[in-house]
Design a protein around this motif. Structure first.
Motif, PDB file in Angstrom:
ATOM      1  N   ASN A 172     -14.549   8.245  16.759  1.00 57.77           N
ATOM      2  CA  ASN A 172     -14.138   9.161  15.696  1.00 57.77           C
ATOM      3  C   ASN A 172     -15.000  10.412  15.781  1.00 57.77           C
ATOM      4  N   TYR A 173     -14.659  11.424  15.010  1.00 55.97           N
ATOM      5  CA  TYR A 173     -15.397  12.689  15.059  1.00 55.97           C
ATOM      6  C   TYR A 173     -16.875  12.502  14.710  1.00 55.97           C
ATOM      7  N   LYS A 174     -17.148  11.793  13.639  1.00 59.89           N
ATOM      8  CA  LYS A 174     -18.540  11.617  13.217  1.00 59.89           C
ATOM      9  C   LYS A 174     -19.362  10.993  14.343  1.00 59.89           C
ATOM     10  N   GLU A 175     -18.840   9.967  14.956  1.00 59.96           N
ATOM     11  CA  GLU A 175     -19.547   9.304  16.052  1.00 59.96           C
ATOM     12  C   GLU A 175     -19.785  10.265  17.213  1.00 59.96           C
ATOM     13  N   GLN A 176     -18.765  11.015  17.588  1.00 56.70           N
ATOM     14  CA  GLN A 176     -18.906  11.953  18.699  1.00 56.70           C
ATOM     15  C   GLN A 176     -19.935  13.040  18.386  1.00 56.70           C
ATOM     16  N   MET A 177     -19.936  13.541  17.163  1.00 58.68           N
ATOM     17  CA  MET A 177     -20.873  14.597  16.797  1.00 58.68           C
ATOM     18  C   MET A 177     -22.311  14.084  16.766  1.00 58.68           C
ATOM     19  N   GLN A 178     -22.487  12.821  16.440  1.00 59.46           N
ATOM     20  CA  GLN A 178     -23.831  12.248  16.417  1.00 59.46           C
ATOM     21  C   GLN A 178     -24.381  12.022  17.823  1.00 59.46           C
ATOM     22  N   LEU A 179     -23.520  12.053  18.824  1.00 61.93           N
ATOM     23  CA  LEU A 179     -23.941  11.816  20.201  1.00 61.93           C
ATOM     24  C   LEU A 179     -24.382  13.083  20.927  1.00 61.93           C
ATOM     25  N   VAL A 180     -24.244  14.247  20.276  1.00 65.29           N
ATOM     26  CA  VAL A 180     -24.603  15.502  20.942  1.00 65.29           C
ATOM     27  C   VAL A 180     -25.561  16.323  20.088  1.00 65.29           C
ATOM     28  N   ASN A 181     -26.407  17.078  20.759  1.00 63.70           N
ATOM     29  CA  ASN A 181     -27.272  18.033  20.069  1.00 63.70           C
ATOM     30  C   ASN A 181     -26.616  19.411  20.157  1.00 63.70           C
TER      31      ASN A 181
ATOM     32  N   MET B 253       0.848  -1.174   0.000  1.00 59.92           N
ATOM     33  CA  MET B 253       0.000   0.000   0.000  1.00 59.92           C
ATOM     34  C   MET B 253       0.894   1.238   0.000  1.00 59.92           C
ATOM     35  N   THR B 254       0.543   2.211  -0.812  1.00 61.29           N
ATOM     36  CA  THR B 254       1.347   3.425  -0.910  1.00 61.29           C
ATOM     37  C   THR B 254       0.977   4.403   0.207  1.00 61.29           C
ATOM     38  N   ARG B 255       1.844   5.377   0.412  1.00 64.10           N
ATOM     39  CA  ARG B 255       1.629   6.348   1.493  1.00 64.10           C
ATOM     40  C   ARG B 255       0.301   7.082   1.346  1.00 64.10           C
ATOM     41  N   ASN B 256      -0.049   7.470   0.131  1.00 61.95           N
ATOM     42  CA  ASN B 256      -1.283   8.231  -0.049  1.00 61.95           C
ATOM     43  C   ASN B 256      -2.506   7.439   0.433  1.00 61.95           C
ATOM     44  N   ILE B 257      -2.568   6.170   0.121  1.00 60.71           N
ATOM     45  CA  ILE B 257      -3.702   5.331   0.541  1.00 60.71           C
ATOM     46  C   ILE B 257      -3.669   5.124   2.052  1.00 60.71           C
ATOM     47  N   THR B 258      -2.507   4.842   2.600  1.00 62.18           N
ATOM     48  CA  THR B 258      -2.371   4.613   4.040  1.00 62.18           C
ATOM     49  C   THR B 258      -2.796   5.847   4.832  1.00 62.18           C
ATOM     50  N   ILE B 259      -2.317   7.011   4.428  1.00 63.88           N
ATOM     51  CA  ILE B 259      -2.629   8.239   5.161  1.00 63.88           C
ATOM     52  C   ILE B 259      -4.099   8.620   4.976  1.00 63.88           C
ATOM     53  N   ALA B 260      -4.632   8.472   3.772  1.00 62.73           N
ATOM     54  CA  ALA B 260      -6.055   8.769   3.546  1.00 62.73           C
ATOM     55  C   ALA B 260      -6.932   7.878   4.419  1.00 62.73           C
ATOM     56  N   ASN B 261      -6.575   6.615   4.542  1.00 62.51           N
ATOM     57  CA  ASN B 261      -7.333   5.706   5.404  1.00 62.51           C
ATOM     58  C   ASN B 261      -7.255   6.129   6.865  1.00 62.51           C
ATOM     59  N   ARG B 262      -6.097   6.590   7.298  1.00 62.73           N
ATOM     60  CA  ARG B 262      -5.950   7.073   8.682  1.00 62.73           C
ATOM     61  C   ARG B 262      -6.791   8.322   8.911  1.00 62.73           C
ATOM     62  N   LEU B 263      -6.850   9.205   7.929  1.00 64.60           N
ATOM     63  CA  LEU B 263      -7.691  10.398   8.044  1.00 64.60           C
ATOM     64  C   LEU B 263      -9.163   9.998   8.159  1.00 64.60           C
ATOM     65  N   ARG B 264      -9.598   9.061   7.338  1.00 69.09           N
ATOM     66  CA  ARG B 264     -10.983   8.602   7.420  1.00 69.09           C
ATOM     67  C   ARG B 264     -11.265   7.942   8.769  1.00 69.09           C
ATOM     68  N   GLU B 265     -10.269   7.256   9.315  1.00 67.02           N
ATOM     69  CA  GLU B 265     -10.447   6.636  10.642  1.00 67.02           C
ATOM     70  C   GLU B 265     -10.744   7.677  11.709  1.00 67.02           C
ATOM     71  N   VAL B 266      -9.954   8.721  11.786  1.00 66.37           N
ATOM     72  CA  VAL B 266     -10.135   9.714  12.847  1.00 66.37           C
ATOM     73  C   VAL B 266     -11.399  10.543  12.634  1.00 66.37           C
ATOM     74  N   TYR B 267     -11.745  10.827  11.389  1.00 69.14           N
ATOM     75  CA  TYR B 267     -12.873  11.710  11.137  1.00 69.14           C
ATOM     76  C   TYR B 267     -14.202  10.982  10.935  1.00 69.14           C
ATOM     77  N   LEU B 268     -14.179   9.880  10.217  1.00 71.38           N
ATOM     78  CA  LEU B 268     -15.434   9.350   9.688  1.00 71.38           C
ATOM     79  C   LEU B 268     -15.863   7.976  10.191  1.00 71.38           C
ATOM     80  N   ASN B 269     -14.933   7.047  10.350  1.00 70.41           N
ATOM     81  CA  ASN B 269     -15.419   5.688  10.585  1.00 70.41           C
ATOM     82  C   ASN B 269     -14.521   4.791  11.419  1.00 70.41           C
ATOM     83  N   GLY B 270     -13.428   5.293  11.911  1.00 70.08           N
ATOM     84  CA  GLY B 270     -12.492   4.422  12.619  1.00 70.08           C
ATOM     85  C   GLY B 270     -12.760   4.322  14.103  1.00 70.08           C
ATOM     86  N   ARG B 271     -12.199   3.298  14.691  1.00 70.28           N
ATOM     87  CA  ARG B 271     -12.288   3.100  16.133  1.00 70.28           C
ATOM     88  C   ARG B 271     -10.980   2.546  16.681  1.00 70.28           C
ATOM     89  N   TRP B 272      -9.971   2.403  15.845  1.00 69.21           N
ATOM     90  CA  TRP B 272      -8.761   1.693  16.236  1.00 69.21           C
ATOM     91  C   TRP B 272      -7.943   2.444  17.278  1.00 69.21           C
TER      92      TRP B 272
END
Length: 160
Positions: free
Chosen positions: A25-34, A1-20
């Protein structure tokens, strides 16, 4: 896997869908608050909304720099969040953030591998890889704050 794919996946983890790394992640936290919780102040801590705005300020500014070739963001404006008085305002902030997070990950995924070792718009900022890794580290730092602030708000609200 190249750096661009690895780093993009890490960005998606922290912001959108990761739990590792943080078990959230941000999306999960934002969905938990009004909007009231997102703007609720605990002592002199930043609000959840202010932290989301802050991270989005950098994502938006760097995305703009990717398009224009000019980095025009300034730290002193990174907490200049407009007033949020309703769920509509909170939803707009969340939507803008999630859209920018996905765009940012996509841009990184599209980068040629040799770009990561080039200067990030100006030699004084170091390389692209250093700055993108800095975005990741900065994002995890504030994700931890958001998670703790949300828990403090829940404790406070249960006590009232």
């Amino acid at each position: 896997m190249t750096r661009n794919i690895t780093i993009a996946n890490r960005l998606r983890e922290v912001y959108l869908n990761g739990r590792w790394i943080a078990n959230t992640n941000y999306k999960e936290q934002m969905q938990l608050v009004n909007w009231q919780q997102a703007t609720h102040e605990i002592g002199n801590l930043n609000t959840i909304a202010a932290l989301i705005y802050h991270i989005n300020y950098y994502l938006s500014g760097i995305l703009n720099a990717f398009e224009t070739g000019r980095l025009q963001i300034n730290d002193k404006y990174s907490f200049d969040i407009p007033q949020i008085n309703s769920e509509i305002g909170w939803t707009k902030l969340v939507t803008d953030f999630l859209d920018n997070a996905e765009k940012f990950a996509n841009k990184v995924e599209e980068m040629d591998d040799d770009l990561f070792d080039k200067f990030f718009f100006d030699e004084k900022y170091g390389t692209f890889i250093r700055n993108i890794e800095g975005v990741l580290e900065h994002s995890y730092y504030h994700l931890g704050q958001i998670s703790l602030i949300r828990k403090l708000i829940e404790i406070k609200l249960k006590g009232n």
